[in-house]
Design a protein around this motif. Structure first.
Motif, PDB file in Angstrom:
ATOM      1  N   THR A 142       0.792  -1.318  -0.005  1.00 43.69           N
ATOM      2  CA  THR A 142      -0.168  -0.090   0.091  1.00 43.69           C
ATOM      3  C   THR A 142       0.789   1.302  -0.202  1.00 43.69           C
ATOM      4  O   THR A 142       0.485   2.175  -0.827  1.00 43.69           O
ATOM      5  N   ARG A 143       1.870   1.158   0.978  1.00 42.65           N
ATOM      6  CA  ARG A 143       2.987   2.491   0.875  1.00 42.65           C
ATOM      7  C   ARG A 143       3.590   2.568  -0.458  1.00 42.65           C
ATOM      8  O   ARG A 143       3.956   3.738  -0.784  1.00 42.65           O
ATOM      9  N   LEU A 146      -0.019   3.101  -3.615  1.00 49.64           N
ATOM     10  CA  LEU A 146      -1.119   4.070  -3.552  1.00 49.64           C
ATOM     11  C   LEU A 146      -0.499   5.348  -3.988  1.00 49.64           C
ATOM     12  O   LEU A 146      -1.127   6.229  -4.749  1.00 49.64           O
ATOM     13  N   MET A 173      -6.403  -2.842  -7.100  1.00 47.63           N
ATOM     14  CA  MET A 173      -6.257  -4.209  -6.319  1.00 47.63           C
ATOM     15  C   MET A 173      -5.759  -5.316  -7.178  1.00 47.63           C
ATOM     16  O   MET A 173      -4.974  -6.000  -7.225  1.00 47.63           O
TER      17      MET A 173
END
Length: 270
Positions: A142-143, A146, A173
């Protein structure tokens, strides 16, 4: 930042307990993992920092990912009339960069030998260890992904419609799953073709390739782009795009009104 991430991860405490994990041990393991992420040297760094200035690696990686995300906006602006094709090119650039980035850096998360000597001898259940590894991988992805996807997400809302904005996280996703598929495939291929003791050497070669691609993208790439030629694109020259997984992902937006120059776009989306 780490405190906020821990707070979010530990919100479903009842679920983690039901899965057999010790919440206090899980919190302690994740806190240390996130702290080490901020201190670990970047696998894609171009040179070692010789100064005494402390740099949080996790934040630096997120900022770098965001800057690369700005570069991927070109197809969206150049192909505004063909939303599916624009996003197919955008996702292709995104996927290549993510695979290279994860291949060079993700090994530190997947294969952390310290667990064998520090955590396994401790009275920690296998459920707690497994859950801590999965949550750590989720935070890492995610880091990294995103911030890179954020500029495209915003521009999709500006150029196209709000329905595509709502659908964007689902497609992201799926793109993340596709990137993981290729990364694990590369790892398995390296392990199949090379002995285990050569695994790190192969990853070092990939990191060098990654650095070359970054320098090329930043310094040479923009000079090779002919903006006049982009306006005169003939979609018949890009018929091969229909057979790429990134086009299939972009074809999902046809369900909410995105235009495509090719027939059977609904079939590709399915």
């Amino acid at each position: 930042m780490n405190r906020f991430i821990l707070f979010i991860l530990l919100l479903p405490k009842a679920l983690w307990r039901r899965m057999g994990a010790d919440v206090e041990q899980l919190k302690a393991i994740l806190r240390v993992r996130l702290l080490l992420d901020g201190r670990r040297p970047m696998g894609m760094s171009f040179r070692k920092n010789q100064s005494n200035k402390k740099v949080n690696t996790a934040i630096a990686t997120s900022i770098l990912s965001f800057l690369f995300g700005l570069m991927y906006l070109l197809p969206l602006f150049a192909m505004e009339q063909q939303a599916v094709m624009a996003l197919a090119f955008n996702y292709s650039l995104f996927l290549v960069m993510m695979v290279l980035m994860l291949t060079s850096d993700f090994v530190n998360v997947l294969f952390d030998a310290r667990d064998k000597y520090i955590l396994l001898p401790r009275p920690i259940s296998s459920q707690t260890l497994f859950l801590s590894k999965m949550l750590h991988i989720f935070v890492y992805l995610t880091r990294s992904m995103l911030p890179m996807a954020l500029p495209s997400w915003i521009v999709v809302g500006i150029l196209f419609n709000y329905k595509m904005v709502m659908l964007f996280p689902l497609v992201l996703m799926l793109l993340m799953a596709l990137a993981l598929f290729f990364v694990n495939g590369i790892y398995l291929l390296i392990l199949k073709l090379m002995p285990v003791n050569k695994f790190k050497d192969a990853l070092n070669s990939i990191q060098i390739l990654f650095s070359i691609i970054i320098f090329f993208s930043m310094y040479i790439g923009p000079r090779l782009i002919d903006f006049d030629a982009i306006e005169q694109i003939k979609w018949s020259h890009f018929a091969w795009m229909q057979y790429l997984p990134t086009y299939w992902l972009a074809a999902i937006y046809a369900w909410v009104g995105a235009s495509s120059p090719y027939a059977h776009v609904w079939l590709y989306a399915i």
